[in-house]
Scaffold this motif. Structure first.
Motif, PDB file in Angstrom:
ATOM      1  N   PHE A 103     -14.335  39.143  -3.945  1.00 38.64           N
ATOM      2  CA  PHE A 103     -14.095  37.834  -4.538  1.00 38.64           C
ATOM      3  C   PHE A 103     -12.593  37.594  -4.543  1.00 38.64           C
ATOM      4  N   ASN A 104     -12.202  36.533  -3.852  1.00 41.89           N
ATOM      5  CA  ASN A 104     -10.799  36.237  -3.602  1.00 41.89           C
ATOM      6  C   ASN A 104     -10.428  34.841  -4.059  1.00 41.89           C
ATOM      7  N   VAL A 105      -9.110  34.665  -4.220  1.00 37.62           N
ATOM      8  CA  VAL A 105      -8.488  33.355  -4.289  1.00 37.62           C
ATOM      9  C   VAL A 105      -7.462  33.387  -3.166  1.00 37.62           C
ATOM     10  N   GLY A 106      -7.656  32.547  -2.181  1.00 33.82           N
ATOM     11  CA  GLY A 106      -6.846  32.660  -0.972  1.00 33.82           C
ATOM     12  C   GLY A 106      -7.135  34.017  -0.341  1.00 33.82           C
ATOM     13  N   LYS A 107      -6.094  34.778  -0.077  1.00 34.45           N
ATOM     14  CA  LYS A 107      -6.275  36.112   0.499  1.00 34.45           C
ATOM     15  C   LYS A 107      -6.165  37.218  -0.553  1.00 34.45           C
ATOM     16  N   LYS A 108      -6.007  36.842  -1.810  1.00 35.79           N
ATOM     17  CA  LYS A 108      -5.838  37.816  -2.882  1.00 35.79           C
ATOM     18  C   LYS A 108      -7.187  38.136  -3.530  1.00 35.79           C
ATOM     19  N   THR A 109      -7.503  39.404  -3.604  1.00 35.65           N
ATOM     20  CA  THR A 109      -8.770  39.866  -4.173  1.00 35.65           C
ATOM     21  C   THR A 109      -8.611  40.131  -5.662  1.00 35.65           C
ATOM     22  N   PHE A 110      -9.618  39.722  -6.443  1.00 37.29           N
ATOM     23  CA  PHE A 110      -9.615  40.031  -7.870  1.00 37.29           C
ATOM     24  C   PHE A 110     -10.826  40.850  -8.290  1.00 37.29           C
ATOM     25  N   ALA A 111     -11.857  40.906  -7.464  1.00 35.37           N
ATOM     26  CA  ALA A 111     -13.041  41.714  -7.782  1.00 35.37           C
ATOM     27  C   ALA A 111     -13.761  42.055  -6.483  1.00 35.37           C
ATOM     28  N   LEU A 112     -14.388  43.217  -6.466  1.00 29.75           N
ATOM     29  CA  LEU A 112     -15.218  43.599  -5.337  1.00 29.75           C
ATOM     30  C   LEU A 112     -16.286  44.563  -5.819  1.00 29.75           C
ATOM     31  N   VAL A 113     -17.337  44.656  -5.023  1.00 32.77           N
ATOM     32  CA  VAL A 113     -18.457  45.529  -5.383  1.00 32.77           C
ATOM     33  C   VAL A 113     -18.860  46.303  -4.125  1.00 32.77           C
ATOM     34  N   PRO A 114     -18.170  47.436  -3.873  1.00 35.01           N
ATOM     35  CA  PRO A 114     -18.458  48.190  -2.658  1.00 35.01           C
ATOM     36  C   PRO A 114     -19.698  49.061  -2.744  1.00 35.01           C
ATOM     37  N   ASN A 115     -20.170  49.336  -3.939  1.00 37.22           N
ATOM     38  CA  ASN A 115     -21.362  50.175  -4.115  1.00 37.22           C
ATOM     39  C   ASN A 115     -22.034  49.841  -5.444  1.00 37.22           C
ATOM     40  N   ASP A 116     -22.366  50.819  -6.222  1.00 34.14           N
ATOM     41  CA  ASP A 116     -23.112  50.580  -7.452  1.00 34.14           C
ATOM     42  C   ASP A 116     -22.242  50.188  -8.643  1.00 34.14           C
ATOM     43  N   ARG A 117     -20.938  50.124  -8.464  1.00 37.61           N
ATOM     44  CA  ARG A 117     -20.057  49.689  -9.548  1.00 37.61           C
ATOM     45  C   ARG A 117     -19.022  48.718  -9.011  1.00 37.61           C
ATOM     46  N   ALA A 118     -18.515  47.893  -9.906  1.00 33.27           N
ATOM     47  CA  ALA A 118     -17.531  46.885  -9.522  1.00 33.27           C
ATOM     48  C   ALA A 118     -16.126  47.470  -9.612  1.00 33.27           C
ATOM     49  N   ILE A 119     -15.210  46.818  -8.932  1.00 34.60           N
ATOM     50  CA  ILE A 119     -13.788  47.126  -9.041  1.00 34.60           C
ATOM     51  C   ILE A 119     -13.097  45.811  -9.402  1.00 34.60           C
ATOM     52  N   LEU A 120     -12.372  45.822 -10.523  1.00 37.27           N
ATOM     53  CA  LEU A 120     -11.698  44.616 -11.000  1.00 37.27           C
ATOM     54  C   LEU A 120     -10.198  44.856 -11.129  1.00 37.27           C
ATOM     55  N   LYS A 121      -9.427  43.823 -10.867  1.00 38.20           N
ATOM     56  CA  LYS A 121      -7.971  43.881 -11.021  1.00 38.20           C
ATOM     57  C   LYS A 121      -7.639  43.405 -12.436  1.00 38.20           C
ATOM     58  N   LEU A 122      -7.533  44.342 -13.363  1.00 39.20           N
ATOM     59  CA  LEU A 122      -7.263  44.004 -14.757  1.00 39.20           C
ATOM     60  C   LEU A 122      -5.790  44.207 -15.084  1.00 39.20           C
ATOM     61  N   ASP A 123      -5.360  43.593 -16.177  1.00 45.28           N
ATOM     62  CA  ASP A 123      -4.010  43.771 -16.686  1.00 45.28           C
ATOM     63  C   ASP A 123      -3.764  45.261 -16.929  1.00 45.28           C
ATOM     64  N   LYS A 124      -2.609  45.751 -16.508  1.00 42.92           N
ATOM     65  CA  LYS A 124      -2.312  47.188 -16.571  1.00 42.92           C
ATOM     66  C   LYS A 124      -2.463  47.758 -17.984  1.00 42.92           C
ATOM     67  N   GLY A 125      -1.895  47.108 -18.979  1.00 42.57           N
ATOM     68  CA  GLY A 125      -2.005  47.595 -20.357  1.00 42.57           C
ATOM     69  C   GLY A 125      -3.437  47.601 -20.852  1.00 42.57           C
ATOM     70  N   HIS A 126      -4.181  46.571 -20.527  1.00 40.12           N
ATOM     71  CA  HIS A 126      -5.580  46.488 -20.955  1.00 40.12           C
ATOM     72  C   HIS A 126      -6.421  47.564 -20.289  1.00 40.12           C
ATOM     73  N   GLN A 127      -6.229  47.755 -18.986  1.00 36.15           N
ATOM     74  CA  GLN A 127      -7.044  48.751 -18.304  1.00 36.15           C
ATOM     75  C   GLN A 127      -6.732  50.157 -18.820  1.00 36.15           C
ATOM     76  N   GLU A 128      -5.476  50.459 -19.116  1.00 37.95           N
ATOM     77  CA  GLU A 128      -5.143  51.783 -19.651  1.00 37.95           C
ATOM     78  C   GLU A 128      -5.842  52.024 -20.979  1.00 37.95           C
ATOM     79  N   LEU A 129      -5.900  50.995 -21.822  1.00 35.08           N
ATOM     80  CA  LEU A 129      -6.631  51.095 -23.084  1.00 35.08           C
ATOM     81  C   LEU A 129      -8.116  51.331 -22.831  1.00 35.08           C
ATOM     82  N   LEU A 130      -8.691  50.587 -21.901  1.00 39.26           N
ATOM     83  CA  LEU A 130     -10.114  50.744 -21.587  1.00 39.26           C
ATOM     84  C   LEU A 130     -10.418  52.133 -21.017  1.00 39.26           C
ATOM     85  N   PHE A 131      -9.539  52.650 -20.170  1.00 37.89           N
ATOM     86  CA  PHE A 131      -9.740  54.003 -19.623  1.00 37.89           C
ATOM     87  C   PHE A 131      -9.815  55.022 -20.755  1.00 37.89           C
TER      88      PHE A 131
END
Length: 112
Positions: free
Chosen positions: A28-56
């Motif tokens: 899932f892109n805007v122009g050529k920039k990707t923000f989400a993809l689903v290559p297999n059974d889980r998604a990959i999202l481009k989240l804010d660095k601070g937020h993702q570190e907290l979630l990890f």
């Protein structure tokens, strides 16, 4: 429980978003920039660095590091999310790749 269909619906509802198939997987892109993809059974999202570190740290069963070049994106187990939480994460990922002048009104409307 959130599903890939939920992610697709949420992503494609955002301004400028479109779906492309790359190596057999939906991206899932805007122009050529990707923000989400689903290559297999889980998604990959481009989240804010601070937020993702907290979630990890606080939800490792749902969020884990996905190395992309020199940064991390987030692996996300969709089945561990509800639809509202997924909506917020997809909106956050989208806002990481669009100009602030595009994301600001959408983010403000989402808060209201």
């Amino acid at each position: 429980m959130a599903t890939f269909d939920d992610l697709r619906r949420l992503a494609l509802a955002l301004p400028g978003a479109h779906e492309v198939i790359y190596r057999g997987a939906p991206w899932f892109n805007v122009g050529k920039k990707t923000f989400a993809l689903v290559p297999n059974d889980r998604a990959i999202l481009k989240l804010d660095k601070g937020h993702q570190e907290l979630l990890f740290e606080i939800r490792p069963e749902t969020f884990s590091k996905c190395p992309v070049a020199t940064v991390y994106w987030s692996y996300v187990e969709l089945a561990h999310l509800d639809a509202d939480e997924l909506a917020g994460l997809v909106l956050e990922a989208w806002s990481q790749v669009v100009p602030k002048k595009v994301s600001r009104p959408v983010l403000e409307a989402a808060k209201a």
